[in-house]
Each structure stands twice: as structure tokens, then as C-alpha cells.
Design a protein around this motif. Structure first.
Motif, PDB file in Angstrom:
ATOM      1  N   SER A   1       6.080   4.430  -8.748  1.00  0.00           N
ATOM      2  CA  SER A   1       4.843   3.805  -8.275  1.00  0.00           C
ATOM      3  C   SER A   1       4.158   4.756  -7.304  1.00  0.00           C
ATOM      4  N   PHE A   2       2.828   4.680  -7.285  1.00  0.00           N
ATOM      5  CA  PHE A   2       2.056   5.541  -6.386  1.00  0.00           C
ATOM      6  C   PHE A   2       0.745   4.852  -6.054  1.00  0.00           C
ATOM      7  N   SER A   3       0.269   5.067  -4.825  1.00  0.00           N
ATOM      8  CA  SER A   3      -0.991   4.463  -4.400  1.00  0.00           C
ATOM      9  C   SER A   3      -1.772   5.435  -3.536  1.00  0.00           C
ATOM     10  N   TYR A   4      -3.080   5.525  -3.795  1.00  0.00           N
ATOM     11  CA  TYR A   4      -3.961   6.294  -2.927  1.00  0.00           C
ATOM     12  C   TYR A   4      -4.393   5.446  -1.734  1.00  0.00           C
ATOM     13  N   THR A   5      -4.434   4.144  -1.927  1.00  0.00           N
ATOM     14  CA  THR A   5      -4.789   3.199  -0.868  1.00  0.00           C
ATOM     15  C   THR A   5      -3.688   2.135  -0.826  1.00  0.00           C
ATOM     16  N   ARG A   6      -4.009   0.957  -0.384  1.00  0.00           N
ATOM     17  CA  ARG A   6      -3.011  -0.120  -0.385  1.00  0.00           C
ATOM     18  C   ARG A   6      -2.781  -0.675  -1.776  1.00  0.00           C
ATOM     19  N   GLN A   7      -3.771  -0.464  -2.650  1.00  0.00           N
ATOM     20  CA  GLN A   7      -3.681  -0.993  -4.011  1.00  0.00           C
ATOM     21  C   GLN A   7      -2.901  -0.015  -4.892  1.00  0.00           C
ATOM     22  N   PRO A   8      -1.879  -0.471  -5.615  1.00  0.00           N
ATOM     23  CA  PRO A   8      -1.112   0.438  -6.482  1.00  0.00           C
ATOM     24  C   PRO A   8      -2.001   1.079  -7.539  1.00  0.00           C
ATOM     25  N   PHE A   9      -1.830   2.393  -7.714  1.00  0.00           N
ATOM     26  CA  PHE A   9      -2.573   3.112  -8.748  1.00  0.00           C
ATOM     27  C   PHE A   9      -1.684   3.371  -9.956  1.00  0.00           C
ATOM     28  N   ILE A  10      -0.418   3.688  -9.714  1.00  0.00           N
ATOM     29  CA  ILE A  10       0.605   3.782 -10.752  1.00  0.00           C
ATOM     30  C   ILE A  10       1.694   2.789 -10.386  1.00  0.00           C
ATOM     31  N   SER A  11       2.147   2.017 -11.365  1.00  0.00           N
ATOM     32  CA  SER A  11       3.072   0.937 -11.047  1.00  0.00           C
ATOM     33  C   SER A  11       4.204   0.832 -12.060  1.00  0.00           C
ATOM     34  N   GLY A  12       5.427   0.926 -11.569  1.00  0.00           N
ATOM     35  CA  GLY A  12       6.622   0.632 -12.361  1.00  0.00           C
ATOM     36  C   GLY A  12       6.787   1.433 -13.631  1.00  0.00           C
TER      37      GLY A  12
END
Length: 282
Positions: free
Chosen positions: A8-19
Motif C-alpha cells: 500500500s502507498f499514499s501520497y496523502t491520507r487517501q490510499p493511492f495503492i492498496s493491498g
């Protein structure tokens, strides 16, 4: 070669890449397919060590990407979508400079230039190169240190058919040398032609993962279309591939030598992508 687990990765609080979970075997061409903004380039940046603030695990050639060292890059070659060459230098000057950044003995420069069809233009400044020439030069730059893994970002984007064919032939030649290749693209035709397996990525998640052939055949939609002529004009009909032997009209037309044309059709990889994700690649 690559093992990704619960990434998982996020640029902000919202996940950009998930699981995300997937693996890539040595010698495989593995494609990341999806529309712009789907997470393809971000995923590739994680795998080449440019983004280390991810959660989960991303292991490349036995090394966790966030714990990379200089040695990590000795076995990775990257071809970005846009040229990273110094335009005031010639092709040979560029290649000599980039080769000097690695500990490994470089592949012969003249061999690479010849492979890319640039041996006669090696002493021209890169600023004088066409887009296709720059793309081919950028590709062989990624091969200089003979890495085990190649990461290619939209390698045929914006190329004319001739340059696109040359690029794909060079990619297949590297596969034949045992290279593992990650291909990021939104070109479904390239993916179907080049990739052993593809992952459909939308909204930072993998929606499907398999070989292009298996993804297409799993839909069981292959059909045969045939045409014939009657007194009132030309007619056509479709028949599922698996039911040809029970199509009486087709058998009669064949027996009477009355077929005008016959061809099989199946969904394209783009059709499958749209069906699975509900999205187009634009």
C-alpha cells in the motif's frame, strides 16, 4: 525476481495503492496495464526504489526496496517514458557517461548502437535526434550495465509503426537473453504481443492478473463469422467456435461451395479490460 505482498502507498491520507499482491518470475515479461492515474508508474517507482514510504513488502532480486543500497541498482535498468539524455552531448558521450556510473563492466557500446540502428548517428548531438531515435537510445542506455531486471515505462508511446516495431523487437531480444522485464503501458496491443502475464490496475488495485491468452479465452467468446450470397444480396451469420459441427447452414454452404468469406473472432485484451474494470484506457 519480484515478490510484492500487501503493498500500500499514499501520497496523502487517501490510499493511492492498496493491498497489492503479485510475483514476477525471472525471465518473464510482466505488464502493468491501466488508464492514466491508475497507479502504474507509482508502482514502478516503488519497485526501483524511488518511493520508500510504502507499507507492506516489495522485494526485488532478494532486496526489500526501501532498504536498497547502491548495489541494488547494478541489476536494474530503467527506461523512462521521456528521454533522460544530455541533449548537448552525442549519443556515444552519453553512453560513456552513464556506463561510468556502474561498477559492472558495460556491454559493448558499438554493439548496442548497432542493435538500435544508431551506429551511423553515434557522434550526433542528441538534440538532433528524432523522437524515435531518442527512444531507442534511451532504451539501450538501460542495457549498458547488463542488468537482470528492465523497467520500461510506455516504451512505444508516441512512436510511429516502424520505430514501435524496432522497440518491440529489442525488448523481445532482451527477453531471449534471460532478462526479467516490467512493462508499464496503456497499449493493449503491445501488452498482448509482448507480455507473458499482465495485471489490470485501476484505482490503485489489481483487478485481474493472468496471461493475455488466458484472460481472453476465459470469456469463451470466440466466434466464427461467415458470409454467402443469395438472390437478394449478401448475408452473414455468426456461430460459436465450439458449435461449428452443429451449424447445418454452414455445412450446407461448404458442401455447395457457396461461402464468400469465413473468419474467426475473439475479444481483444482491451475488450476484456473494459468488461472486468468497467473502464477504458483513455
Amino acid at each position: 525476481m519480484i515478490q510484492v505482498s500487501n503493498l500500500s502507498f499514499s501520497y496523502t491520507r487517501q490510499p493511492f495503492i492498496s493491498g497489492m499482491n503479485f510475483s514476477v518470475s525471472a525471465g518473464e515479461i510482466f505488464g502493468f496495464l491501466g488508464p492514466s492515474g491508475a497507479g502504474k508508474s507509482t508502482l514502478q517507482k516503488i519497485l526501483i526504489g524511488m518511493l520508500g514510504t510504502y507499507q507492506g513488502s516489495a522485494v526485488v532480486n532478494g532486496i526489500e526496496c526501501k532498504k536498497r543500497t547502491k548495489a541494488f541498482y547494478e541489476e536494474i535498468g530503467v527506461d523512462f517514458e521521456f528521454s533522460t539524455m544530455y541533449e548537448k552531448l552525442t549519443a556515444r558521450e552519453n553512453l560513456r557517461f552513464f556506463a561510468s556510473l556502474y561498477e559492472k563492466k558495460p556491454r559493448p557500446m558499438e554493439t548496442l548502437l548497432r542493435m538500435a540502428g544508431l551506429e551511423q548517428d553515434g557522434d550526433k548531438r542528441v538534440a538532433q535526434y528524432s523522437k524515435g531515435m531518442k527512444s531507442r537510445l534511451n532504451f539501450i542506455k538501460a542495457l549498458l550495465h547488463d542488468p537482470l531486471l528492465l523497467c520500461l515505462d510506455e516504451p512505444t508511446s508516441g512512436l510511429d509503426p516502424t520505430n514501435s516495431r524496432m522497440m518491440k523487437d529489442m525488448i523481445l531480444a532482451e527477453k531471449s537473453r534471460g532478462k526479467t522485464i516490467l512493462l508499464t503501458t496503456h497499449n493493449m496491443q503491445d501488452a498482448a504481443e509482448l507480455c507473458d502475464r499482465v495485471a489490470f490496475i485501476v484505482g490503485g488495485k489489481i483487478c485481474a492478473l493472468d496471461s493475455p491468452h488466458n484472460l481472453i479465452m476465459a470469456k469463451g467468446a470466440a466466434t466464427v463469422t461467415y458470409t454467402w450470397v443469395e438472390e437478394d444480396g449478401e448475408h452473414s451469420a455468426d456461430c460459436p467456435l465450439g458449435r461449428l459441427s452443429s451449424d447445418g447452414r454452414l455445412k450446407g454452404l461448404i458442401a455447395g461451395n457457396r461461402l464468400q468469406s469465413i473468419h474467426s473472432s475473439e475479444p481483444t485484451l482491451n475488450d476484456i479490460f473494459m468488461e472486468i474494470t468497467g473502464r477504458t484506457l483513455l
